[in-house]
Design a protein around this motif. Structure first.
Motif, PDB file in Angstrom:
ATOM      1  N   LYS A  29       0.847  -1.193   0.000  1.00 28.22           N
ATOM      2  CA  LYS A  29       0.000   0.000   0.000  1.00 28.22           C
ATOM      3  C   LYS A  29       0.883   1.244   0.000  1.00 28.22           C
ATOM      4  CE  LYS A  29      -3.603  -2.344   2.682  1.00 28.22           C
ATOM      5  NZ  LYS A  29      -4.366  -2.356   3.944  1.00 28.22           N
ATOM      6  N   THR A  30       1.269   1.687  -1.198  1.00 30.57           N
ATOM      7  CA  THR A  30       2.155   2.848  -1.289  1.00 30.57           C
ATOM      8  C   THR A  30       1.630   4.024  -2.106  1.00 30.57           C
ATOM      9  OG1 THR A  30       3.287   1.697  -3.084  1.00 30.57           O
ATOM     10  CG2 THR A  30       4.319   1.599  -0.903  1.00 30.57           C
ATOM     11  N   ARG A  98       2.575  -1.129   4.396  1.00 28.60           N
ATOM     12  CA  ARG A  98       1.934  -2.395   4.743  1.00 28.60           C
ATOM     13  C   ARG A  98       1.615  -3.180   3.473  1.00 28.60           C
ATOM     14  NH1 ARG A  98       3.843  -0.830   8.602  1.00 28.60           N
ATOM     15  NH2 ARG A  98       2.953  -0.414  10.667  1.00 28.60           N
ATOM     16  N   GLU A  99       1.520  -4.481   3.624  1.00 37.09           N
ATOM     17  CA  GLU A  99       1.180  -5.332   2.485  1.00 37.09           C
ATOM     18  C   GLU A  99      -0.289  -5.197   2.119  1.00 37.09           C
ATOM     19  OE1 GLU A  99      -0.212  -9.614   4.123  1.00 37.09           O
ATOM     20  OE2 GLU A  99       1.953  -9.275   4.257  1.00 37.09           O
ATOM     21  N   ILE A 100      -0.602  -5.555   0.880  1.00 38.96           N
ATOM     22  CA  ILE A 100      -1.986  -5.724   0.442  1.00 38.96           C
ATOM     23  C   ILE A 100      -2.279  -7.212   0.594  1.00 38.96           C
ATOM     24  CG2 ILE A 100      -3.585  -5.565  -1.507  1.00 38.96           C
ATOM     25  CD1 ILE A 100      -1.959  -3.136  -2.453  1.00 38.96           C
ATOM     26  N   ALA A 107       1.397 -14.679  -3.017  1.00 43.32           N
ATOM     27  CA  ALA A 107       2.849 -14.849  -3.046  1.00 43.32           C
ATOM     28  C   ALA A 107       3.305 -15.803  -1.944  1.00 43.32           C
ATOM     29  CB  ALA A 107       3.532 -13.493  -2.907  1.00 43.32           C
ATOM     30  N   ARG A 108       2.735 -15.672  -0.776  1.00 44.93           N
ATOM     31  CA  ARG A 108       3.106 -16.578   0.325  1.00 44.93           C
ATOM     32  C   ARG A 108       2.701 -18.021   0.008  1.00 44.93           C
ATOM     33  NH1 ARG A 108       1.786 -12.056   3.705  1.00 44.93           N
ATOM     34  NH2 ARG A 108       3.689 -11.353   4.762  1.00 44.93           N
ATOM     35  N   GLY A 135       7.641  -6.977   4.847  1.00 43.51           N
ATOM     36  CA  GLY A 135       7.956  -8.369   5.162  1.00 43.51           C
ATOM     37  C   GLY A 135       7.784  -9.318   3.999  1.00 43.51           C
ATOM     38  N   LEU A 136       7.941  -8.809   2.764  1.00 44.28           N
ATOM     39  CA  LEU A 136       7.686  -9.628   1.576  1.00 44.28           C
ATOM     40  C   LEU A 136       8.925  -9.920   0.736  1.00 44.28           C
ATOM     41  CD1 LEU A 136       4.430  -7.822   0.331  1.00 44.28           C
ATOM     42  CD2 LEU A 136       4.580  -9.927   1.681  1.00 44.28           C
TER      43      LEU A 136
END
Length: 200
Positions: A29-30, A98-100, A107-108, A135-136
């Motif tokens: 989220k950028t 933060r991640e989306i 991806a995980r 954290g990705l």
């Protein structure tokens, strides 16, 4: 392709031999972060940039966005300083990234099962920092940025470079994208593409 139903989405995922993700607005989220950063950089140059103007162009590489601003506002930017001010502002706010979740979860899920890359029109320093903050970063086999290719999206260069690094033919790659120019770039690369705006 946008907003596939669950069955079709799963079929695309399982038939793909490699997954390639855009970064900003897709994995993390950028867009608001970039909007604030650009506004600060333009303000430092004595210029105004409306956030609404930026959001219509979110996802553009730095020099493509500056091209648009110069042409539409009939000004000449000190590009080196503007980019430096932008990146400084972004790095200062990086801890807030933060991640989306709906996209990052894909991806995980396939980490270690399929080769995966990030292909972003952003600069290497910022892209890697944002993925790390969320954290990705460790999920991906390679990260391709505008620093690695000659042409920004909608040219296919970023996606073609990612496919080459992963060792997978373009037609067997599945791309996750959020911007019009990114969706077009994936199509230009001959890849299947998911519009994540239909997922998140």
């Amino acid at each position: 392709m946008s907003s596939p139903d669950t069955g079709k989405f799963e079929a695309l995922l399982h038939s793909a031999r490699a997954l390639i993700f855009d970064c900003d607005g897709t994995l993390v989220k950028t867009p608001d972060l970039y909007g604030k950063g650009w506004r600060k950089a333009f303000r430092n140059a004595g210029l105004d940039m409306e956030l609404a103007w930026y959001h219509l162009r979110a996802g553009m590489s730095e020099h493509v966005l500056m091209d648009a601003y110069e042409q539409e506002h009939n000004v000449k930017l000190d590009r080196e300083r503007t980019v430096q001010d932008l990146r400084t502002a972004l790095l200062q706010d990086m801890p807030s990234v933060r991640e989306i979740q709906d996209v990052a979860s894909v991806a995980r899920r396939f980490h270690g099962l399929k080769p995966m890359a990030v292909a972003s029109g952003g600069p290497r320093e910022i892209v890697r920092a944002s993925l790390d903050a969320a954290g990705l970063l460790q999920l991906f086999d390679t990260v391709v940025t505008i620093d690695d290719v000659n042409n920004a999206k909608p040219a296919p260069d970023l996606f073609l470079e990612a496919a080459e690094r992963l060792g997978v033919t373009s037609r067997f790659c599945l791309v996750f994208e959020d911007s019009p120019q990114g969706l077009q770039a994936a199509g230009n690369a001959g890849m299947s593409v998911i519009d994540v705006n239909g997922l998140i």
